[in-house]
Design a protein around this motif. Structure first.
Motif, mmCIF file in Angstrom:
data_model
loop_
_atom_site.group_PDB
_atom_site.id
_atom_site.type_symbol
_atom_site.label_atom_id
_atom_site.label_comp_id
_atom_site.label_asym_id
_atom_site.label_seq_id
_atom_site.Cartn_x
_atom_site.Cartn_y
_atom_site.Cartn_z
ATOM 1 N N CYS A 155 0.810 -1.220 0.000
ATOM 2 C CA CYS A 155 0.000 0.000 0.000
ATOM 3 C C CYS A 155 0.846 1.274 0.000
ATOM 4 O O CYS A 155 0.292 2.369 -0.158
ATOM 5 N N ARG A 156 2.137 1.157 0.158
ATOM 6 C CA ARG A 156 2.987 2.348 0.062
ATOM 7 C C ARG A 156 3.086 2.815 -1.388
ATOM 8 O O ARG A 156 3.037 4.012 -1.679
ATOM 9 N N PHE A 157 3.243 1.841 -2.312
ATOM 10 C CA PHE A 157 3.483 2.177 -3.714
ATOM 11 C C PHE A 157 2.402 1.644 -4.647
ATOM 12 O O PHE A 157 2.487 1.812 -5.849
ATOM 13 N N HIS A 158 1.393 0.954 -4.078
ATOM 14 C CA HIS A 158 0.294 0.376 -4.854
ATOM 15 C C HIS A 158 0.810 -0.562 -5.944
ATOM 16 O O HIS A 158 0.432 -0.478 -7.111
ATOM 17 N N THR A 159 1.696 -1.460 -5.515
ATOM 18 C CA THR A 159 2.234 -2.486 -6.397
ATOM 19 C C THR A 159 1.849 -3.866 -5.861
ATOM 20 O O THR A 159 1.698 -4.056 -4.652
ATOM 21 N N TRP A 160 1.709 -4.827 -6.786
ATOM 22 C CA TRP A 160 1.328 -6.194 -6.435
ATOM 23 C C TRP A 160 2.489 -7.142 -6.643
ATOM 24 O O TRP A 160 3.315 -6.935 -7.542
ATOM 25 N N ARG A 161 2.543 -8.184 -5.818
ATOM 26 C CA ARG A 161 3.528 -9.239 -6.004
ATOM 27 C C ARG A 161 2.926 -10.558 -5.533
ATOM 28 O O ARG A 161 1.948 -10.583 -4.783
ATOM 29 N N ARG A 162 3.518 -11.649 -5.971
ATOM 30 C CA ARG A 162 3.093 -12.962 -5.517
ATOM 31 C C ARG A 162 3.860 -13.351 -4.259
ATOM 32 O O ARG A 162 5.067 -13.104 -4.140
ATOM 33 N N ALA A 163 3.167 -13.948 -3.303
ATOM 34 C CA ALA A 163 3.805 -14.543 -2.125
ATOM 35 C C ALA A 163 3.806 -16.055 -2.321
ATOM 36 O O ALA A 163 3.102 -16.584 -3.192
ATOM 37 N N PRO A 164 4.583 -16.793 -1.549
ATOM 38 C CA PRO A 164 4.583 -18.254 -1.685
ATOM 39 C C PRO A 164 3.183 -18.834 -1.518
ATOM 40 O O PRO A 164 2.402 -18.382 -0.683
ATOM 41 N N ASN A 165 2.873 -19.836 -2.328
ATOM 42 C CA ASN A 165 1.569 -20.488 -2.247
ATOM 43 C C ASN A 165 1.382 -21.185 -0.911
ATOM 44 O O ASN A 165 2.345 -21.627 -0.268
ATOM 45 N N MET A 166 0.123 -21.308 -0.497
ATOM 46 C CA MET A 166 -0.191 -22.095 0.684
ATOM 47 C C MET A 166 0.068 -23.578 0.406
ATOM 48 O O MET A 166 0.254 -23.993 -0.736
ATOM 49 N N ARG A 167 0.056 -24.368 1.444
ATOM 50 C CA ARG A 167 0.302 -25.792 1.299
ATOM 51 C C ARG A 167 -0.880 -26.510 0.649
ATOM 52 O O ARG A 167 -0.713 -27.529 -0.009
ATOM 53 N N VAL A 168 -2.097 -25.966 0.840
ATOM 54 C CA VAL A 168 -3.289 -26.526 0.206
ATOM 55 C C VAL A 168 -4.124 -25.383 -0.365
ATOM 56 O O VAL A 168 -3.999 -24.234 0.060
ATOM 57 N N ALA A 169 -4.986 -25.705 -1.336
ATOM 58 C CA ALA A 169 -5.885 -24.719 -1.923
ATOM 59 C C ALA A 169 -7.054 -24.459 -0.973
ATOM 60 O O ALA A 169 -7.526 -25.375 -0.288
ATOM 61 N N ARG A 170 -7.533 -23.204 -0.953
ATOM 62 C CA ARG A 170 -8.600 -22.830 -0.025
ATOM 63 C C ARG A 170 -9.550 -21.828 -0.678
ATOM 64 O O ARG A 170 -9.152 -21.033 -1.532
ATOM 65 N N GLU A 171 -10.804 -21.866 -0.225
ATOM 66 C CA GLU A 171 -11.797 -20.863 -0.566
ATOM 67 C C GLU A 171 -12.680 -20.642 0.658
ATOM 68 O O GLU A 171 -12.995 -21.563 1.381
ATOM 69 N N PHE A 172 -13.038 -19.373 0.904
ATOM 70 C CA PHE A 172 -13.832 -19.001 2.080
ATOM 71 C C PHE A 172 -13.174 -19.505 3.370
ATOM 72 O O PHE A 172 -13.811 -20.119 4.213
ATOM 73 N N ALA A 173 -11.878 -19.239 3.478
ATOM 74 C CA ALA A 173 -11.141 -19.600 4.687
ATOM 75 C C ALA A 173 -11.215 -18.448 5.684
ATOM 76 O O ALA A 173 -11.555 -17.313 5.347
ATOM 77 N N ALA A 174 -10.905 -18.737 6.941
ATOM 78 C CA ALA A 174 -10.753 -17.712 7.974
ATOM 79 C C ALA A 174 -9.279 -17.343 8.059
ATOM 80 O O ALA A 174 -8.405 -18.192 7.843
ATOM 81 N N ALA A 175 -9.001 -16.088 8.365
ATOM 82 C CA ALA A 175 -7.605 -15.652 8.439
ATOM 83 C C ALA A 175 -7.464 -14.556 9.482
ATOM 84 O O ALA A 175 -8.390 -13.774 9.715
ATOM 85 N N GLY A 176 -6.296 -14.495 10.108
ATOM 86 C CA GLY A 176 -6.011 -13.465 11.095
ATOM 87 C C GLY A 176 -4.527 -13.348 11.340
ATOM 88 O O GLY A 176 -3.768 -14.293 11.067
ATOM 89 N N VAL A 177 -4.099 -12.203 11.841
ATOM 90 C CA VAL A 177 -2.681 -11.943 12.094
ATOM 91 C C VAL A 177 -2.464 -11.769 13.585
ATOM 92 O O VAL A 177 -3.147 -10.962 14.229
ATOM 93 N N VAL A 178 -1.525 -12.541 14.136
ATOM 94 C CA VAL A 178 -1.146 -12.449 15.543
ATOM 95 C C VAL A 178 0.377 -12.382 15.614
ATOM 96 O O VAL A 178 1.061 -13.260 15.065
ATOM 97 N N ASP A 179 0.902 -11.349 16.257
ATOM 98 C CA ASP A 179 2.351 -11.164 16.405
ATOM 99 C C ASP A 179 3.068 -11.216 15.065
ATOM 100 O O ASP A 179 4.159 -11.803 14.932
ATOM 101 N N GLY A 180 2.463 -10.611 14.044
ATOM 102 C CA GLY A 180 3.115 -10.510 12.745
ATOM 103 C C GLY A 180 3.024 -11.739 11.878
ATOM 104 O O GLY A 180 3.504 -11.719 10.730
ATOM 105 N N LYS A 181 2.424 -12.820 12.367
ATOM 106 C CA LYS A 181 2.289 -14.046 11.575
ATOM 107 C C LYS A 181 0.840 -14.221 11.131
ATOM 108 O O LYS A 181 -0.084 -13.886 11.861
ATOM 109 N N LEU A 182 0.675 -14.766 9.941
ATOM 110 C CA LEU A 182 -0.636 -14.884 9.308
ATOM 111 C C LEU A 182 -1.153 -16.315 9.458
ATOM 112 O O LEU A 182 -0.508 -17.264 8.991
ATOM 113 N N TYR A 183 -2.302 -16.463 10.108
ATOM 114 C CA TYR A 183 -2.905 -17.777 10.329
ATOM 115 C C TYR A 183 -4.129 -17.936 9.418
ATOM 116 O O TYR A 183 -4.964 -17.028 9.314
ATOM 117 N N VAL A 184 -4.211 -19.085 8.748
ATOM 118 C CA VAL A 184 -5.329 -19.393 7.862
ATOM 119 C C VAL A 184 -5.959 -20.696 8.334
ATOM 120 O O VAL A 184 -5.256 -21.686 8.592
#
Length: 379
Positions: A155-184
């Motif tokens: 959001c600083r420069f409005h640019t997109w990039r790919r991050a590493p894929n998850m271990r499994v495919a997901r749709e309508f998952a729950a997600a949240g960030v705790v202590d800088g780590k992303l939980y799905v």
């Protein structure tokens, strides 16, 4: 001896950088520019090439963060017709404010302006979370096929990039960030050992790796999650039947109290450990996990009932609500997108009160459009 024309030749010194502000050193000028609101950067960029270059540098945002001058900004994605077209916008203040007229009813000076959208086809049922100054768009479904892809918007420069894929495919998952780590959590069918092990996983932005989150005691392993939130360092994932709570520090799973799910479907946000959402009759309510009770947000009776098409975000401790307003009739075919900013506070015996700071139309879209997500990012 004559000087060599090759290795021993004197290098031509590069010209010094143009000053940002005449008569000020670079560091002092940078500190001055870092204090300017990001809302005013479009005007500031017209000053000079050197200032425009600094505004597009990571050095500026490091300085803003160090000085405590970062700001919260709203980012919204829409699904626009025809087809699965996704567009992203951010809420900005108008460059040139004008007084309201018969054709210009926007009095606050805030508008949703377009920014670049991700280069891949937009998935349905993605999860959206904020990590630092970035928005992670996780998984989703494209052509009835779940995806493990992760896209990141800086959001600083409005640019997109790919991050590493998850271990499994997901749709309508729950997600949240705790202590800088992303939980799905969830979003996949647990029909084999690999998916069972990876029903929940965690992403570390520092190491750029996904790891499974052990969930041996979880009874609810629903495929689709209809809501998620982080309160008091716990990730709440709500399914159609019950839900789960994960506490990363203890590595402990639990089942949320039944009352938590009353009236909560999807688009919600947390401010000072109070969960805000709109209930089944369209009123804004707040849930305090300590008191285990829902309370109506008082003082905002002038707002409409949000029966559908509304979402909200925590914008620097204030409640930002975005909703689909009046639909156009006849040949116009346009829908008003309205936004309101509300200051919230607790009073008396646990009452929650809101003060409406402003409310206005911020965008018009085709009638068949839909709000997909709304998040606030500190930049």
């Amino acid at each position: 001896m004559a000087a060599s024309n090759t290795d021993d030749a004197l290098e031509t010194p590069s010209p010094p950088p143009l000053p940002l502000v005449p008569s000020l050193s670079y560091d002092v000028a940078l500190n001055c520019i870092a204090r300017v609101s990001r809302f005013d950067h479009p005007n500031l960029s017209l000053v000079s090439k050197s200032v425009r270059s600094v505004l597009a540098s990571s050095e500026l945002y490091v300085t803003r963060s160090f000085l405590g001058f970062s700001e919260h900004f709203i980012y919204v994605s829409f699904r626009l017709p025809p087809g699965p077209c996704s567009r992203w916008f951010t809420l900005r203040r108008k460059t040139h404010r004008t007084l309201p007229t018969a054709t210009n009813s926007n009095r606050t000076g805030f508008l949703l302006v377009p920014i670049p959208s991700p280069p891949s086809p937009p998935p349905v049922g993605s999860a959206y979370v904020v990590v630092g100054s970035e928005i992670y768009v996780i998984g989703g479904c494209t052509g009835d096929v779940p995806s493990s892809s992760v896209w990141v918007l800086d959001c600083r420069f409005h640019t997109w990039r790919r991050a590493p894929n998850m271990r499994v495919a997901r749709e309508f998952a729950a997600a949240g960030v705790v202590d800088g780590k992303l939980y799905v959590i969830g979003g996949c069918v647990v029909d084999n050992w690999a998916r069972s092990v990876n029903w929940a996983e965690v992403f570390d932005p520092k190491s750029q790796t996904w790891e499974p989150v052990p969930s041996p005691d979880v009874e609810v392993r629903e495929k689709w999650m209809h809501a998620s939130a982080v309160m008091e360092g716990k990730v709440y994932a709500m399914a159609d039947r019950k839900g789960v709570v994960y506490e990363p520090k203890e590595g402990r799973w639990d089942v949320p109290e039944k009352r938590l799910d009353l009236g909560w479907r999807g688009r919600a946000c947390v401010i000072e450990n109070v969960l805000f959402c709109y209930d089944y009759v369209g009123k804004i309510r707040g849930y305090d996990p300590k008191g285990r009770v829902w309370r109506e947000l008082k003082g905002v009776e002038g707002l409409p009932k949000f029966l559908c098409g509304a979402t909200m975000a925590n914008c620097g401790g204030k409640l930002a609500v975005l909703w689909e307003g009046k639909k156009g009739s006849g040949g116009s075919g346009k829908t008003e997108i309205r936004c309101a900013e509300i200051a919230v506070e607790r009073r008396g015996e646990g009452e929650i009160w809101g003060t409406l700071l402003w409310s206005d139309v911020v965008l018009t879209v085709p009638n068949a459009s839909a709000i997909v997500s709304c998040v606030a990012v500190n930049v």
